[in-house]
Design an enzyme around this catalytic site. Structure first.
Site, mmCIF file in Angstrom:
data_model
loop_
_atom_site.group_PDB
_atom_site.id
_atom_site.type_symbol
_atom_site.label_atom_id
_atom_site.label_comp_id
_atom_site.label_asym_id
_atom_site.label_seq_id
_atom_site.Cartn_x
_atom_site.Cartn_y
_atom_site.Cartn_z
ATOM 1 C CG HIS A 71 -0.595 0.116 2.510
ATOM 2 N ND1 HIS A 71 -0.416 1.321 3.132
ATOM 3 C CD2 HIS A 71 -0.300 -0.826 3.448
ATOM 4 C CE1 HIS A 71 -0.036 1.127 4.391
ATOM 5 N NE2 HIS A 71 0.059 -0.179 4.610
ATOM 6 C CG ASP A 114 2.061 0.565 7.915
ATOM 7 O OD1 ASP A 114 1.651 0.109 6.839
ATOM 8 O OD2 ASP A 114 1.320 0.766 8.895
ATOM 9 C CD GLU A 130 -3.423 -1.148 5.001
ATOM 10 O OE1 GLU A 130 -3.449 -2.186 5.673
ATOM 11 O OE2 GLU A 130 -3.034 -0.058 5.483
ATOM 12 C CD GLU A 131 -1.803 2.528 7.307
ATOM 13 O OE1 GLU A 131 -2.536 1.992 8.158
ATOM 14 O OE2 GLU A 131 -0.583 2.351 7.246
ATOM 15 C CG ASP A 137 1.162 -3.424 5.174
ATOM 16 O OD1 ASP A 137 2.055 -2.618 5.471
ATOM 17 O OD2 ASP A 137 -0.032 -3.272 5.493
ATOM 18 C CG HIS A 190 -0.206 3.280 12.128
ATOM 19 N ND1 HIS A 190 -1.275 2.505 12.497
ATOM 20 C CD2 HIS A 190 0.170 2.827 10.904
ATOM 21 C CE1 HIS A 190 -1.538 1.622 11.546
ATOM 22 N NE2 HIS A 190 -0.665 1.802 10.561
#
Ligand code: BES
Ligand code: ZN
Length: 678
Positions: free
Chosen positions: A222, A238, A272-273, A300, A377
């Site tokens: 992603h 990520d 995606e997130e 991922d 994140h």
């Protein structure tokens, strides 16, 4: 429910299906030119169906669902005759399938309604027989390229959050990069895929298959990132790592002119997130078009080695048969990679979109679920958290390479037979090496250098993958004296050149221990890079004999006195040395080499201990080693030196019993080695 039996098939065979789990209906299915129909068969006949259709040059069936012994397939109506003949001849089964009017009906016939969730395999025959492509691609992927793509994605755009303008800019960058690699190939397209659920586009590269273009292999990662609480979202791991990993696989495929037999699609998904938005739309569109996607791999998070394992396959929301296939590919082509399984526990990434659409998906992941990158994140999801390198991601580029090579098959059409040039620049001929010595080389090749190996006496001592090519070699890992050193360069096509060798002299101060009659064990009195008991510990008790037995500090632990020398257990020699070849000092990693005589590989165990203060030892357990074979063996373990000027290690070599710094037993040998530390 609208379940129908295809009457004509039943009549041809003249007998009744053994798998008629669904309620039967009598109306025959109307003839149509050639359309998709759904059948249920015994799962054990799946192989035969695949083989028969492949043998007749027909397209492979698509798995609609599977539950235990029964599998639902989508096939072409024109294939039914071939299938029924095969069922009769090969599977020796009368009317071994039931036709159904709709997918729902076929799934209902499995007895479980929404049975895609119970799917365990696809109608794919997994084989491993394309080593030229698998090795050609896997050997050519390079860490430096993955690193630079991660750097680009994680530093050139403040965020790739799906609604940001920079997310779209990043997607365009990836599109351009992939397009550049594709060049003018007419069988390759790169396009932005827009979505209804997000303004961010996905990027899709399609390499159309040369032989079975309707069968599709998907590799995805992603593009978007997210961060809380700040809006800066580098998303290096990520999932810039996944996109970068795929980008490197694409680069090598294009460089080597890879032409897959089946269609290969690379996808950099949007959003995606925020709920797998891009992949869900794409996967559902494939399902709606009844696309024959035979396998999906999601990458991922590939660049943070949180566990000791190299590759972790997630077992949930993935396809067990494909996971087994990938595990086998790693064993065959990437035997040095360690692998295990873990699970997300939820639909954690885009593979779940494909699984939910009924396709076989897998996700090789960077770590155990309990040990994944803790910085994702956040504003700290940067390449620096992976030591500024893409070494871990490189493994996943190799995994993706062998997966495509074996699932989409095909060939490499570009070759380069010109070997690289290479020259060793350090050390120079006649040099004397001590401790850590830098080995360096210059190498170049028109298609790129994939690695340079440094050879000491012909054996690989270390590898460098990026220019300037160099390796910090611990010269104390080899004996003092004359040695030859050379560099061997590999290009992206596997061509190699070995430089001319230089002869050097290795001269390290190793210290032989002497018996310390005060502490009653062998001791190296002055600080050095290694301490070796030599022959002082050879034997056990009166056997050998072990001089000065029991050789434990202050005679603190006695040896067992039964048996005979080199029939029964003895701990014969202990050596401690720094890994970097420099003198013992607190914080340095040292290696213990314990030479033992092994009687039994099941009952014998070696326990290793260290103490910071040999004069008054408190033994800290290091590890237990099970000998790999009988007879004389050297077993090794590393530990970090604590602070203390006179330290020691203890080896407990025991027959049965359990871990302790002194284990009484008739065949047990305990020995200490004392050494000076800075
Ligand atoms: N890369 C993560 C998923 C992940 C995180 C897998 C940790 C394994 C370990 C992914 O980008 C993500 O954040 N997914 C979301 C779920 C999605 C449905 C919004 C998540 O985990 O919260
Ligand atoms: Zn995430």
């Amino acid at each position: 429910m609208n379940v129908k039996r295809l009457a004509s098939v039943v009549l041809v065979l003249g007998c009744v299906s053994a798998f008629a789990k669904a309620p039967e209906a009598s109306a025959p299915v109307a003839k149509a030119p050639d359309r998709d129909v759904y059948i249920t068969i015994g799962t054990d006949a799946l192989e035969h169906v695949n083989a028969a259709l492949a043998g007749a040059g027909l397209v492979a069936p698509t798995l609609a669902g599977q539950k235990g012994e029964v599998t639902a397939l989508r096939v072409r109506e024109s294939q039914l005759n071939t299938i029924s003949r095969m069922m009769h001849e090969k599977a020796h089964r009368c009317g071994g399938f039931i036709a159904h009017e709709s997918e729902e009906a076929a799934l209902a016939a499995l007895g479980g309604g929404d049975s895609v969730k119970g799917m365990t395999s696809l109608a794919v025959t997994y084989t491993t027989d394309n080593p030229t492509v698998a090795n050609g691609l896997a050997n050519a992927v390079q860490e430096t390229n993955i690193r630079s793509t991660i750097t680009q994605l994680s530093t050139a755009y403040a965020t790739r959050y799906h609604t940001s303008t920079t997310a779209a800019t990043a997607a365009n960058w990836v599109k351009t990069q992939w397009q550049t690699y594709a060049g003018s190939r007419s069988d390759v397209t790169v396009a932005l895929q827009t979505h209804t659920g997000t303004v961010m586009p996905s990027v899709v590269m399609t390499i159309t298959g040369t032989a079975q273009p309707s069968e599709i292999v998907v590799l995805g990662a992603h593009m978007d990132s997210t961060s809380s609480p700040t809006s800066n979202a580098p998303g290096a791991d990520d999932d810039a790592s996944g996109v970068a990993t795929l980008t490197e696989v694409i680069r090598v495929m294009m460089l080597q002119g890879y032409r897959p037999a089946k269609t290969v699609k690379f996808m950099a998904y949007a959003a995606e997130e925020v709920g797998l938005v891009g992949s869900k739309e794409i996967a559902n569109a494939h399902k709606a078009a009844a696309a024959n996607v035979i396998g999906v791999m999601q990458l991922d998070m590939t660049n943070y080695q949180g566990s000791s394992w190299d590759v972790v396959l997630m077992t949930d929301y993935t396809n067990a048969a494909q996971n087994t296939f990938i595990t086998g590919l790693m064993t065959t082509y990437l035997p040095t990679l360690t692998k295990t399984t873990s699970s997300c526990g939820y639909a954690c990434s885009d593979h779940a979109s494909w699984t939910n659409a009924g396709y076989a998906a897998s996700i090789p992941f960077e770590a155990l679920m309990s040990q994944y990158n803790p910085y994702i994140h956040t504003v700290n999801d940067t390449l620096a958290r992976s030591a500024g390198m893409a070494t871990h991601a490189l493994k996943f580029a190799k995994v993706a390479s062998v997966y495509v090579a074996e699932l989409a098959k095909g060939t490499l059409t570009v070759s380069d037979t010109t070997p690289p040039t290479v020259a060793l620049t350090a050390p120079t001929a006649g040099a004397t090496l001590t401790g850590t010595a830098t080995l360096s080389a210059n190498a170049s090749d028109a298609s790129g250098i994939s690695k340079v190996e440094f050879l000491v006496d012909g054996a690989v001592a270390g590898t460098a993958t990026a220019s300037p090519y160099s390796y910090a070699w611990n010269s104390s890992s080899t004996a003092n004296g004359s040695h030859s050193i050379a560099a061997k360069a590999y290009d992206a096509f596997g061509n190699t050149t070995t430089s001319s060798a230089v002869t050097v002299t290795v001269s390290n101060t190793t210290s032989g221990a002497g018996y310390d009659s005060a502490l009653k064990a062998p001791r190296c009195f002055s600080v050095s890079a290694s301490c070796d008991s030599g022959t002082l510990l050879n034997g056990r008790g009166g056997m050998g004999p072990e001089v000065n037995m029991p050789n434990t500090i202050n005679s603190s632990c006695a040896d067992g006195l039964s048996g005979s020398y080199h029939v029964d257990e003895s701990n014969d020699r202990l050596k401690v040395s720094t890994l970097d070849g420099t003198s013992f000092a607190a914080g340095k990693t040292v290696k213990i080499d314990a030479t033992v005589y092994v009687y039994s590989t099941t009952a014998d165990k070696l326990d290793l201990y260290y103490t910071a203060n040999a004069a008054s030892p408190t033994w800290t357990f290091i590890t237990t080693i099970t000998p790999p074979g009988t007879g004389i063996r050297t077993l090794s373990a590393n530990y970090t030196l604590p602070t203390g000027t006179v330290q020691a290690v203890r080896a407990v070599f025991r027959y049965n019993g359990s871990v302790a710094s002194c284990v009484s037993g008739s065949y047990n040998d305990h020995d200490d080695l004392i050494f000076a530390v800075q």
